[in-house]
Design a protein around this motif. Structure first.
Motif, mmCIF file in Angstrom:
data_model
loop_
_atom_site.group_PDB
_atom_site.id
_atom_site.type_symbol
_atom_site.label_atom_id
_atom_site.label_comp_id
_atom_site.label_asym_id
_atom_site.label_seq_id
_atom_site.Cartn_x
_atom_site.Cartn_y
_atom_site.Cartn_z
ATOM 1 N N TYR A 1 6.629 -3.198 6.743
ATOM 2 C CA TYR A 1 6.438 -3.956 5.506
ATOM 3 C C TYR A 1 6.099 -3.024 4.343
ATOM 4 N N TYR A 2 5.895 -1.744 4.576
ATOM 5 C CA TYR A 2 5.365 -0.806 3.574
ATOM 6 C C TYR A 2 6.164 -0.863 2.269
ATOM 7 N N TYR A 3 5.447 -0.899 1.168
ATOM 8 C CA TYR A 3 6.085 -0.931 -0.146
ATOM 9 C C TYR A 3 5.530 0.133 -1.086
ATOM 10 N N TRP A 4 4.380 0.742 -0.782
ATOM 11 C CA TRP A 4 3.794 1.758 -1.655
ATOM 12 C C TRP A 4 4.488 3.107 -1.399
ATOM 13 N N ILE B 1 10.404 -9.414 3.934
ATOM 14 C CA ILE B 1 9.351 -9.814 4.870
ATOM 15 C C ILE B 1 9.793 -9.306 6.240
ATOM 16 N N ALA B 2 9.140 -8.265 6.725
ATOM 17 C CA ALA B 2 9.573 -7.562 7.939
ATOM 18 C C ALA B 2 8.859 -8.100 9.167
ATOM 19 N N ASP B 3 9.588 -8.160 10.282
ATOM 20 C CA ASP B 3 9.016 -8.664 11.526
ATOM 21 C C ASP B 3 9.680 -7.947 12.697
ATOM 22 N N HIS B 4 9.062 -6.840 13.140
ATOM 23 C CA HIS B 4 9.614 -6.047 14.233
ATOM 24 C C HIS B 4 11.011 -5.539 13.867
ATOM 25 N N GLN B 5 12.032 -5.947 14.618
ATOM 26 C CA GLN B 5 13.403 -5.470 14.367
ATOM 27 C C GLN B 5 14.233 -6.480 13.582
ATOM 28 N N CYS B 6 13.549 -7.421 12.973
ATOM 29 C CA CYS B 6 14.198 -8.403 12.105
ATOM 30 C C CYS B 6 13.500 -8.371 10.748
ATOM 31 N N ALA B 7 14.259 -8.601 9.692
ATOM 32 C CA ALA B 7 13.654 -8.718 8.370
ATOM 33 C C ALA B 7 14.379 -9.794 7.590
ATOM 34 N N HIS B 8 13.583 -10.637 6.937
ATOM 35 C CA HIS B 8 14.135 -11.652 6.046
ATOM 36 C C HIS B 8 14.118 -11.088 4.625
ATOM 37 N N ILE B 9 15.267 -11.118 3.992
ATOM 38 C CA ILE B 9 15.431 -10.562 2.643
ATOM 39 C C ILE B 9 15.498 -11.720 1.655
ATOM 40 N N TYR B 10 14.500 -11.816 0.795
ATOM 41 C CA TYR B 10 14.466 -12.877 -0.212
ATOM 42 C C TYR B 10 14.919 -12.284 -1.547
ATOM 43 N N VAL B 11 15.879 -12.975 -2.175
ATOM 44 C CA VAL B 11 16.488 -12.454 -3.407
ATOM 45 C C VAL B 11 16.388 -13.529 -4.497
ATOM 46 N N PRO B 12 15.222 -13.649 -5.138
ATOM 47 C CA PRO B 12 15.076 -14.647 -6.196
ATOM 48 C C PRO B 12 16.074 -14.464 -7.337
ATOM 49 N N THR C 1 -0.554 -4.095 -4.792
ATOM 50 C CA THR C 1 -0.157 -5.249 -4.003
ATOM 51 C C THR C 1 1.234 -5.697 -4.447
ATOM 52 N N LEU C 2 1.911 -6.374 -3.546
ATOM 53 C CA LEU C 2 3.276 -6.829 -3.804
ATOM 54 C C LEU C 2 3.214 -8.213 -4.444
ATOM 55 N N ASP C 3 3.659 -8.298 -5.679
ATOM 56 C CA ASP C 3 3.642 -9.558 -6.426
ATOM 57 C C ASP C 3 4.965 -10.283 -6.155
ATOM 58 N N LYS C 4 5.045 -10.942 -5.010
ATOM 59 C CA LYS C 4 6.324 -11.447 -4.502
ATOM 60 C C LYS C 4 6.990 -12.451 -5.431
ATOM 61 N N GLY C 5 6.169 -13.305 -6.061
ATOM 62 C CA GLY C 5 6.755 -14.315 -6.921
ATOM 63 C C GLY C 5 7.474 -13.758 -8.130
ATOM 64 N N GLU D 1 12.487 1.558 -5.175
ATOM 65 C CA GLU D 1 13.202 2.625 -5.873
ATOM 66 C C GLU D 1 14.321 2.083 -6.750
ATOM 67 N N ARG D 2 14.851 0.904 -6.379
ATOM 68 C CA ARG D 2 15.891 0.254 -7.191
ATOM 69 C C ARG D 2 15.309 -0.593 -8.314
ATOM 70 N N GLY D 3 13.974 -0.715 -8.354
ATOM 71 C CA GLY D 3 13.349 -1.507 -9.402
ATOM 72 C C GLY D 3 13.311 -2.995 -9.119
ATOM 73 N N TRP D 4 13.473 -3.392 -7.876
ATOM 74 C CA TRP D 4 13.530 -4.816 -7.525
ATOM 75 C C TRP D 4 12.160 -5.415 -7.203
ATOM 76 N N LEU D 5 11.184 -4.582 -6.894
ATOM 77 C CA LEU D 5 9.856 -5.082 -6.577
ATOM 78 C C LEU D 5 8.994 -5.196 -7.826
ATOM 79 N N SER D 6 8.063 -6.141 -7.792
ATOM 80 C CA SER D 6 7.016 -6.233 -8.804
ATOM 81 C C SER D 6 5.708 -5.821 -8.136
ATOM 82 N N ILE D 7 5.103 -4.749 -8.640
ATOM 83 C CA ILE D 7 3.893 -4.196 -8.039
ATOM 84 C C ILE D 7 2.715 -4.425 -8.984
ATOM 85 N N LYS D 8 1.649 -4.976 -8.430
ATOM 86 C CA LYS D 8 0.462 -5.280 -9.223
ATOM 87 C C LYS D 8 -0.658 -4.314 -8.881
ATOM 88 N N ASP D 9 -1.288 -3.756 -9.896
ATOM 89 C CA ASP D 9 -2.453 -2.898 -9.688
ATOM 90 C C ASP D 9 -3.683 -3.774 -9.480
#
Length: 458
Positions: free
Chosen positions: A347-350, A284-295, A273-277, A259-267
């Protein structure tokens, strides 16, 4: 003098509050040994906890910062990889062999099992076929053990190891494989993974009435192993990786980032799909922990502010925070967040389920950019789920390709989780060991390693 031999049973999800009338075998073992609550590794997830137990180090040293992470060079996430080379530093067996080079070790379904410097190993490993199919199988060390053990025990019940059909059958098979290995090879140290409680507690919640029956079921498996090992002069240690606590709030951080425009989404053929690069920031979510990558380093303050103000986020760790808890490793996110006690991260992004990727509705632990406990459920919208599954299995058996798209997209179904450190030590993992050196009612996760070394060495 007879050699001292040890079996270390990892009963996933077990905590001190479970010892009692529904776990008589575990209770008896506890009464004649030392018991300690273990302040869990952060994050309190399988791969990080096991790596800490095996190395005596925190993720900042051994590198296992979660069950999965983002590889900045590959621009890909890596979840549930199996090479032992990913776990950095000397392991338990390396320590034991310093004084006794002839020490033999069996690693049975503990993670990062492949190519570990152990004598005997068994781990789940599907065969991925060129036509896109997947054949359930195991990997063993040495390789010829695979056909030997399947010939004696039958195929590993892979569908009961993870997914909607998960149940006691997989833990039973692993326990039998431990007995088989002991009878055939008699290792000095056996590491045995028993995952049963993980499934039912995440699916139903740890307070569900049926959990008492599940506790009794795994206690019977453990009891049989205790009797078997002790009859052969093998001392038994029981430990667990984390405790599971109730949750009621899934938190969709990637959707907030989108919603903030930070993700790149590929059709891709009508799905997303999430175009992470190409993302400015992602999760990257893992149960009650999430790693936030900020390129895009220019927005890290904005990302931090959003996280600080998001309901369900309990703690946000920057560089200093990661160093404080032992998560300052290059594989970690630029920020790491932990959920509030009753929340967990998807992990949902859609934003539209009709645009969800095809793997979202399947059991696919590698392709999803995060752990997905919703894989434990069959979509309740399917009217005749057994009939639908039977039809798909038939198509597969006659050689037709089919997608097992039966997993729902409703994260509110999940009732139990783990990853943070629960406030009540009764919800921490535990250690039951023949040792008077545990140091009190609670110990650290790195202390578990020290205790295992001492117990195995005698």
């Amino acid at each position: 003098m007879a050699r001292l031999r040890t079996a270390i049973l990892n009963v996933v999800g077990l905590s001190q509050r479970h010892l009692g009338e529904h776990t008589p075998n575990l209770q008896r073992l506890a009464e004649r040994n030392a018991v300690a609550a273990v302040a869990p590794t952060l994050p309190a997830v399988t791969c990080s906890a096991q790596a800490t137990y095996l190395t005596g180090e925190l993720p900042s040293k051994h590198g296992i910062v979660a069950n999965g992470w983002y590889d900045r060079e590959l621009a890909e996430h890596l979840f549930w990889k199996q090479s032992n080379h990913l776990m950095q530093g000397p392991k338990l067996w390396d320590i034991l062999r310093r004084d006794r080079p002839e020490t033999t070790v069996a690693q049975l379904f503990w993670w990062f099992n492949m190519y570990a410097d152990v004598n005997f190993a068994i781990t789940p490993r599907p065969l991925y076929l060129a036509d896109g199919g997947k054949h359930f199988d195991i990997h063993t060390t040495p390789l010829d053990l695979r056909e030997m053990i399947k010939g004696d025990l039958g195929e590993f019940p892979f569908r009961q190891f993870w997914g909607p059909a998960s149940g006691i059958e997989s833990s039973l098979w692993i326990a039998k494989s431990a007995q088989w290995t002991e009878e055939k090879r008699s290792p000095d140290c056996s590491l045995v993974y028993l995952p049963h409680l993980d499934y039912c507690m995440m699916k139903l919640g740890p307070d569900h009435a049926s959990i008492l029956n599940e506790l009794a079921a795994i206690d019977r498996v453990v009891g049989e192993l205790i009797d078997f090992y002790e009859s052969r002069g093998v001392q038994v240690v029981v430990l667990s990786e984390y405790g599971i606590t109730p949750v009621s709030r899934p938190v969709h951080l990637n959707r907030l980032f989108r919603e903030r425009g930070w993700l790149s989404i590929k059709d891709e053929l009508g799905t997303e799909t999430l175009d992470k690069g190409a993302c400015r920031a992602f999760v990257i979510a893992d149960h009650q922990c999430a790693h936030i990558y900020v390129p895009d380093a220019s927005i890290i303050s904005e990302v931090r502010t959003l996280l600080d103000n998001t309901p369900g986020v309990g703690e946000v760790l920057d560089a200093a925070g990661k160093a404080r808890v032992g998560l300052d490793h290059p594989r970690s996110g630029d920020l790491v967040v932990f959920a509030e006690p009753d929340a967990w991260f998807t992990y949902y992004y859609w934003l539209d389920d009709a645009r969800a990727p095809d793997f979202a509705r399947t059991v696919d632990i590698h392709r999803k950019p995060g752990f997905d406990p919703v894989e434990l459920f069959i979509d309740p919208a399917i009217v005749f789920p057994k009939l639908k599954l039977a039809g798909k299995l038939l198509r597969k058996k006659i050689g037709l390709r089919t997608l097992f798209d039966v997993i729902p997209l409703d994260a509110s179904l999940v009732k139990g989780s783990h990853g943070h450190r629960p406030l009540d030590p009764l919800d921490w993992p535990l250690l039951i060991a023949p040792s008077n050196r545990l140091g009190g009612a609670s110990i650290t996760a790195t202390d578990v390693h020290r205790c295992l070394v001492e117990v195995c060495q005698g």
